[in-house]
Structures are given as C-alpha cells and as structure tokens.
Design an enzyme around this catalytic site. Structure first.
Site, PDB file in Angstrom:
ATOM      1  N   SER A  56       0.847  -1.183   0.000  1.00 28.47           N
ATOM      2  CA  SER A  56       0.000   0.000   0.000  1.00 28.47           C
ATOM      3  C   SER A  56       0.884   1.235   0.000  1.00 28.47           C
ATOM      4  CB  SER A  56      -0.880   0.014   1.244  1.00 28.47           C
ATOM      5  OG  SER A  56      -0.067   0.233   2.379  1.00 28.47           O
ATOM      6  N   LYS A  57       0.240   2.357  -0.156  1.00 24.32           N
ATOM      7  CA  LYS A  57       0.932   3.649  -0.222  1.00 24.32           C
ATOM      8  C   LYS A  57       1.917   3.867   0.929  1.00 24.32           C
ATOM      9  CE  LYS A  57      -0.876   7.207  -2.983  1.00 24.32           C
ATOM     10  NZ  LYS A  57       0.138   6.827  -3.900  1.00 24.32           N
ATOM     11  N   ARG A  58       1.537   3.323   2.057  1.00 28.79           N
ATOM     12  CA  ARG A  58       2.358   3.470   3.263  1.00 28.79           C
ATOM     13  C   ARG A  58       3.804   3.015   3.027  1.00 28.79           C
ATOM     14  NH1 ARG A  58       2.113   0.781   8.318  1.00 28.79           N
ATOM     15  NH2 ARG A  58       0.868  -0.896   7.460  1.00 28.79           N
TER      16      ARG A  58
END
Ligand code: GLU
Length: 451
Positions: free
Chosen positions: A213-215
């Site tokens: 994910s973006k994280r």
C-alpha cells in the site's frame, strides 16, 4: 532454454479505469506480455468500465499512456465494456431462456429485480499454471447476481462474455482473481464457452508481508516516472516480482525476458516489494546510458534556473556529469544533490568558515598558510591537468606532512563541504586556474583574520 511454443495464444489485459496505473496491474501486464510474445500470440486490451461511477477518463488515459511508456504494447483496438451492453444483453436473454439465469428480487423485502445465476451447486476443479489444481465447491456461492438488469450486466458476466467472444486462451491475472474463477467457470459452462487456461500471479507484498500500500512507497507508475526511474529498470524489476530465472542473472532486456520468462516458474508465495533492489537495478541502467542521454535526463530533473546556469558552463557541466552518475540511483537524487549544496560549488566559490578547513584538531594558521602556499606551487607546476597528474604532483608532500593535513584543506577549500569528491578529481573538474584561485582565497582569508 527450449520451451515449446503454444499455438493460438490470446491473452488479455483488462484494467478497470478506476485509478492510476499501479505496479500490480503493470506486473500483470508484463507477465501477460512476456507469455504472449514468447508464444507469438496476441495480447488484447479492454477497459472494464462497467462501474460507471468509479470509471474515469483520466484513469483510462493514465493507464494507456503508462503502458505505452513502458513499451508494453497490446494488439488490436482497445475495447470498452461500457460499449457492449447489447452483446451482454443477448447472452443474458439466452441464459434466461435456457434456464441458466432468472429474474428475481434483489433481497427479501425489496421490489427491485436483478438477474441471478442458477447455481448448479457443484464442485469446480481447475488447473492453475502457477498454483496447480484448485478445487472449489460452488454451493456456498448461492444463486449469485450476474446483472442488475438486462442492460446492466455485472462484472463476472461481462468478463466471461468478453473472454469468450475474443477467444482468450489464457487468463493471467493477480491472485485476488482466484475467488472469481469458480463463478466465471460456471457462467462459461452455461453459455457453452471453452474454459481458458488460468494463471494466478502472487500478490505484491510490502516488506512486512502486508498487502502493498501507499504506506510503503509509491504505488502508481507515474510516481516512479516522476522520481526518475527508467522504463527498462521498472520492467526489469517487476519481472523479478514473483519470478526468478534459473541462474543468477538479474539484469535483463525485454528481449531476454521474453526468452527466459517461464510462467510455470512463477512463485506461489507473495512477492515482497524491495525498493533497494529497484534502486540497484535502476543504477545499473543509469550506468549503461550514453553521456548524451544521461545529460538530457539530468537537465530534465533540475530546476530551470539551475539548468540555465549549467548551460552557460557546458564544458564544466560535462565534467561534473560522471560525478553525478556515480552518486545517483534515480534522477530525483539530482535534486537532493542540489538541495544539499553538492552541485553549487562547481559553479561558484563556496563560502565557509576558516576553522572548518583545519584537519582534525590542527589549528595553526601560519602552518596552514605555508602548506597551502606549497600546495599552490605544486599544483601550478602540473602540466597536463588531470586528477592523476595532480595527485602525482602533491602525493609525496602530503605523505610527508600527513595526508589529511594537506589533502583535507585542499578539498575543503575547493568545495566548502565535509563530503565531496577527492581533491584531485575536484581540481581536475574545476580546472587549474579555478583551483589555484580557490586555494589563494584561503591565503586571503588567513591574512584578513590576522589583521
Ligand atoms: N478488471 C479487473 C481488474 O482491474 C481484471 C480482472 C481479470 O483479469 O479478470 O482488477
């Protein structure tokens, strides 16, 4: 490696235009592309835009342009599910007529009608090229909804009709598609479609094994492009996300990947995304760039102002390019170099405090002055002003007095930075005149503190 060519391979790339082109879709596109090319097949492209609320033209454009940028060309025209309502309607009508589907209430107390699939409640077994035999009891799926109305088909129906109509032979997609497969096989059987061969690719995972994910870093291809990753490097890296060759080779051209990729060797377990590896691969491709291409790309990333300054000093800039090439992993790093002041000093005399020019705890200004004067003399005597010759001219003197005591002040006088290339290379890049000028500046600074 001799893999037998499979005849009549038709694959498909069916992104939903509900977001920017991301790494997962791109990896799926790449594996489809490689498999198709090695079998002289065709890879079709269709937009699965039945979700009219979430599908956006800007995403369509982004996906199409992104794949083009990466060189993942498809065959034929783009098709859109939103333009094929009549086709799906024909199939729905036939399914209802043949008793494979029926109109019913959406839920117990609703008055809204939907079209449900009449589930034969049986066991489905299919052979997945990556995961082997997969068994699924479809009873638990119930009579699932396949369309909201005759003119509003849902995802599974549209996929099956499209794959059938375009004679898709191989469905290569992400592992998240596995749970869709039993429903799609049931629909295929109902409409009399041949079952394609399936290959479900492992998910791309974040370093902590959670879903990427973006994280954990950039998800969209655009972001990688903006950070200055090269197309070839992205392709090369993505090929290794879930597949590895039999030998230790890590750098592959697209042609080599077409030759070596083997869908049957795709890993079952999730592919952990590793940015260091991507950076390393990108650097390998940067090393392979010609000086001219590298220069264009560096200029592309530098702010205009600074770019102009560079253009006025083209000769100097050409000499700095190899130093930049040595330092960066991706072109965005050029901006970091600029922000950290690692480019400015080539173009102008750096400002610094005199105390910082001393090696370790030395602090004798007179001694420093004598040493700089001697260094100037030695450097002035160099005929052919190359790093090697400069080093030769000063090496004995530096070895005699202590290398740090001589070389550190020179380096600092030239760059005004704690970290910079070695003083010989710096001198060569700056040229004899500028090098002497910057060393003389130290003497002036010393003289002015003494007054
Ligand atoms: N449209 C689906 C997606 O973007 C593709 C599913 C499939 O390959 O069947 O996830």
């Amino acid at each position: 490696m001799n893999k037998e060519i499979i005849n009549n391979v038709i694959t498909r790339l069916p992104p939903s235009p509900t977001g920017l082109l991301h790494i997962g879709t791109t990896r799926t596109a790449l594996f489809n592309y490689l498999f198709t090319k090695q079998n002289n097949g065709k890879m079709l492209f269709r937009l699965e835009d039945t979700d009219r609320e979430r599908s956006k033209e800007e995403f369509e454009k982004n996906i199409i342009e992104g794949l083009k940028w990466l060189g993942l060309d498809y065959d034929g025209e783009i098709s859109r599910q939103s333009e094929k309502t009549e086709l799906y309607e024909k199939y729905l009508e036939k399914m209802i007529k043949d008793g494979f589907a029926y109109e019913a209430e959406e839920n117990k107390d609703g008055d809204k009608k939907v079209i449900r699939f009449k589930n034969p409640n049986k066991e489905i077994i299919f052979q997945d090229l990556v995961r082997g035999e997969i068994k699924f009891d479809t009873t638990e799926l119930g009579d699932f909804v396949i369309a909201k109305s005759l003119s509003d088909p849902l995802y599974h129906l549209a996929v099956v009709v499209d794959d059938f109509e375009s004679e898709v032979s191989h469905v290569i997609r992400g592992e998240d598609g596995i749970s869709n497969t039993p429903r799609q096989i049931l629909i295929q059987e109902a409409i009399g479609a041949k079952r394609p061969i399936y290959a479900h690719l492992p998910l791309i995972l974040a370093p902590d094994k959670s879903k990427m994910s973006k994280r954990f870093g950039a998800i969209s291809i655009d972001e990688y492009k903006e950070k200055g990753y090269l197309q070839e490097a992205i392709i090369n890296y993505l090929a290794l996300l879930g597949w590895s060759p039999e030998d230790e080779q890590e750098i592959f051209s697209l042609e080599e990947l077409i030759e070596k990729f083997d869908i049957k060797k795709v890993h079952k377990s999730g592919a952990v995304f590793n940015i260091e590896k991507l950076n390393w691969i990108n650097k390998e491709y940067i090393k392979l760039m010609t000086e001219a291409d590298f220069k264009i790309k560096v200029l592309e990333f530098l702010p205009k102002e600074f770019g102009n300054k560079i253009k006025e000093n083209d000769k100097l800039f050409n000499k700095i390019l190899p130093i930049i090439k040595e330092r960066i992993e991706k072109f965005e790093d050029v901006i970091i170099m600029l922000e950290e002041g690692d480019l400015d000093y080539y173009f102008e005399q750096p400002e610094y405090e005199l105390e910082k020019i001393f090696w370790k705890d030395e602090n004798d200004l007179n001694l420093l002055k004598t040493r700089i004067e001697k260094s100037i003399q030695l450097i002035e005597s160099v005929k052919e002003f190359s790093a090697e010759k400069i080093k030769e001219s000063i090496w004995d003197y530096a070895s005699e007095k202590g290398r740090g005591s001589i070389l550190w002040p020179i380096r600092y006088a030239l760059s005004g930075k704690d970290k910079s290339p070695d003083p010989f290379l710096l001198s060569e890049v700056l040229g004899q005149e500028e090098t002497i000028k910057r060393l003389t500046y130290v003497i002036e600074k010393i003289n002015s503190t003494k007054k």
